[in-house]
Scaffold this motif. Sequence first.
Motif, short mmCIF file in Angstrom:
data_model
loop_
_atom_site.label_atom_id
_atom_site.label_comp_id
_atom_site.label_asym_id
_atom_site.label_seq_id
_atom_site.Cartn_x
_atom_site.Cartn_y
_atom_site.Cartn_z
N ARG A 1 -54.27 -1.99 62.62
CA ARG A 1 -54.28 -0.64 62.06
C ARG A 1 -54.02 -0.72 60.57
O ARG A 1 -53.14 -1.45 60.12
N GLN A 2 -54.82 0.02 59.79
CA GLN A 2 -54.71 -0.04 58.33
C GLN A 2 -54.16 1.28 57.80
O GLN A 2 -54.73 2.35 58.05
N VAL A 3 -53.06 1.20 57.07
CA VAL A 3 -52.41 2.37 56.49
C VAL A 3 -52.23 2.15 54.99
O VAL A 3 -51.83 1.07 54.56
N ALA A 4 -52.54 3.17 54.20
CA ALA A 4 -52.35 3.09 52.75
C ALA A 4 -51.17 3.97 52.35
O ALA A 4 -51.12 5.15 52.71
N TYR A 5 -50.21 3.38 51.65
CA TYR A 5 -49.09 4.13 51.08
C TYR A 5 -49.46 4.47 49.64
O TYR A 5 -49.61 3.56 48.80
N LEU A 6 -49.62 5.75 49.35
CA LEU A 6 -49.95 6.21 48.00
C LEU A 6 -48.66 6.64 47.31
O LEU A 6 -48.01 7.59 47.74
N VAL A 7 -48.29 5.92 46.27
CA VAL A 7 -46.99 6.11 45.62
C VAL A 7 -47.18 6.79 44.27
O VAL A 7 -47.89 6.29 43.40
N GLU A 8 -46.53 7.94 44.10
CA GLU A 8 -46.62 8.69 42.84
C GLU A 8 -46.13 7.82 41.68
O GLU A 8 -45.22 6.99 41.84
N LYS A 9 -46.69 8.04 40.51
CA LYS A 9 -46.41 7.21 39.35
C LYS A 9 -44.93 7.12 39.03
O LYS A 9 -44.41 6.08 38.65
N GLY A 10 -44.19 8.23 39.19
CA GLY A 10 -42.78 8.24 38.80
C GLY A 10 -41.83 7.61 39.79
O GLY A 10 -40.62 7.49 39.52
N VAL A 11 -42.30 7.19 40.94
CA VAL A 11 -41.42 6.59 41.94
C VAL A 11 -40.97 5.22 41.46
O VAL A 11 -41.78 4.34 41.17
N ALA A 12 -39.63 5.03 41.39
CA ALA A 12 -39.08 3.77 40.89
C ALA A 12 -37.69 3.57 41.48
O ALA A 12 -37.18 4.38 42.26
N GLY A 13 -37.06 2.43 41.14
CA GLY A 13 -35.69 2.17 41.54
C GLY A 13 -35.48 2.19 43.04
O GLY A 13 -36.26 1.61 43.81
N GLU A 14 -34.41 2.89 43.48
CA GLU A 14 -34.07 2.95 44.90
C GLU A 14 -35.18 3.58 45.72
O GLU A 14 -35.46 3.18 46.85
N GLU B 1 -57.43 4.06 57.75
CA GLU B 1 -57.60 5.29 58.51
C GLU B 1 -56.52 6.32 58.18
O GLU B 1 -56.76 7.52 58.26
N ASP B 2 -55.31 5.87 57.85
CA ASP B 2 -54.16 6.75 57.65
C ASP B 2 -53.59 6.60 56.25
O ASP B 2 -53.64 5.49 55.66
N PHE B 3 -53.01 7.68 55.76
CA PHE B 3 -52.44 7.68 54.41
C PHE B 3 -51.05 8.31 54.46
O PHE B 3 -50.84 9.34 55.11
N VAL B 4 -50.12 7.67 53.78
CA VAL B 4 -48.77 8.22 53.64
C VAL B 4 -48.49 8.36 52.15
O VAL B 4 -48.67 7.39 51.39
N GLU B 5 -48.09 9.56 51.74
CA GLU B 5 -47.88 9.82 50.31
C GLU B 5 -46.39 9.85 50.01
O GLU B 5 -45.59 10.46 50.74
N PHE B 6 -46.01 9.18 48.93
CA PHE B 6 -44.61 9.12 48.50
C PHE B 6 -44.50 9.67 47.08
O PHE B 6 -45.19 9.20 46.17
N TYR B 7 -43.60 10.68 46.92
CA TYR B 7 -43.42 11.32 45.62
C TYR B 7 -42.03 11.00 45.07
O TYR B 7 -41.11 10.59 45.82
N LYS B 8 -41.91 11.21 43.78
CA LYS B 8 -40.62 11.00 43.13
C LYS B 8 -39.55 11.89 43.76
O LYS B 8 -38.41 11.48 43.95
N ASP B 9 -39.94 13.10 44.10
CA ASP B 9 -39.06 14.04 44.77
C ASP B 9 -39.23 13.88 46.29
O ASP B 9 -40.28 14.24 46.81
N PRO B 10 -38.25 13.36 47.01
CA PRO B 10 -38.39 13.14 48.46
C PRO B 10 -38.72 14.40 49.22
O PRO B 10 -39.31 14.32 50.31
N LEU B 11 -38.39 15.54 48.70
CA LEU B 11 -38.64 16.80 49.41
C LEU B 11 -40.15 17.09 49.50
O LEU B 11 -40.57 17.89 50.34
N LYS B 12 -40.94 16.47 48.64
CA LYS B 12 -42.39 16.69 48.67
C LYS B 12 -43.07 15.96 49.84
O LYS B 12 -44.19 16.26 50.20
N ASN B 13 -42.40 14.95 50.38
CA ASN B 13 -43.01 14.14 51.45
C ASN B 13 -43.12 14.92 52.74
O ASN B 13 -42.21 15.65 53.10
#
Length: 420
Positions: free
Chosen positions: A354-367, A408-420
């Motif tokens: 199974r192939q999943v892409a994690y799309l990480v917002e530009k500002g996501v850093a550190g912890e 097939e699947d995409f998971v998006e990660f934003y700097k603000d966790p509330l956006k996920n």
Amino acid sequence: MALSKKPTTGMKDILPREMQIRDYVMGVIKDTYGKFGFTPIETPCVEHIANLTNKQGGDNEKLIFKILKRGEKLNVEAAVTEEDVVDSGLRYDLTVPLLRFYSNNAAALPTPFKALQMGNVWRADRPQRGRYRQFMQCDIDILGEPSNLAEIELILATTTTLTKLGFRNFQIRINDRQILKAMAAYAGFSEEEYDSVFITLDKMDKIGMDGVKAELLQNGFSEAQCDKYLELFAAVEGAADGVACLTERLGDCLDSALMDSFQEILSSVQATKSDSFELVFDPTLVRGMSYYTGTIFEIAMPEFGGSCGGGGRYDKMVGKFTGNEVPACGFSIGFERIVLLLMESGFQVPTRPRQVAYLVEKGVAGERLCEVIAKAQAAREDGTQVLVVRMNKNKKFQKEQLMQEGYEDFVEFYKDPLKN
């Protein structure tokens, strides 16, 4: 001189989707041939020029990428012939390297030796659909087996592999060089004329019976010879059993033991094969290589409209290296053409994870970034293929591109966790 972003003529870049299919095909080939007892080997891509130009490779010897001598050995000013500046070349097939390998290592190898070799070869040929100047070849060969068990095993191993790759309704066309010679002798051609006759016969599928006759006449052969020769092919075509038909007509021109052995190959494969292919005796099959001494075969696929591999027996070749003749027989799959057909059919690798892409917002850093990577690592441990990439501004287009690569699947990660 300006740099070029395109590959040189006849070469190609391999994009990820094709590479997935190529890796899958190679895996099926290695697994299936391994179950038939074939052992993987590898030989260098560069061979001695004398080995490559020993007049056994047919027209391929005109297509060699030759390599200049290096350093002090290269003296262009004093050179008189090509031999003065060239000492090696890129291999144009895997048979010559195999024979050199076997001759050099025979004492350490079992008898018979069943070899599997996959690797790139190079020919300065005119590029066309399914044909490049650099291409992968895939060969299986049996050395040291004089009986027809070699032919039977090679045909069954090759057809089993093609069936596992999903191919159906293909043909294995089979003939024997001794049958070709017996037919020519029966018609009254001399042994010195055989090559000329066979070159014309090889065009039968393109120019038909009338075209073959016209060309033979143009080459100076008599109408009586041509009619007697072509009548044999017409008789086989109309016979229920082509082998029996030829055996009866050729009489003393044909060794009966040879025909018994040839018939045994046909009956053994027919009795044990799957229903996905047809084994066809084809007396017009020639195969261009002059090193073939006996049985010859070729894969015909309706999807491609031409040959997708072939091979045969070449009992005289090892002796050119060692002085001692060793029976040998091989079958080569047209790897590039098979991959092309799978690509054109929209083939999807069935065993991929199974192939999943994690799309990480530009500002996501550190912890926050460490959290994303930890989730990706955990998913990978569970067998998922995870791609972690930065999110593009045009997210829709980015996803479309990734879907073409199988995600097939995409998971998006934003700097603000509330956006996920």
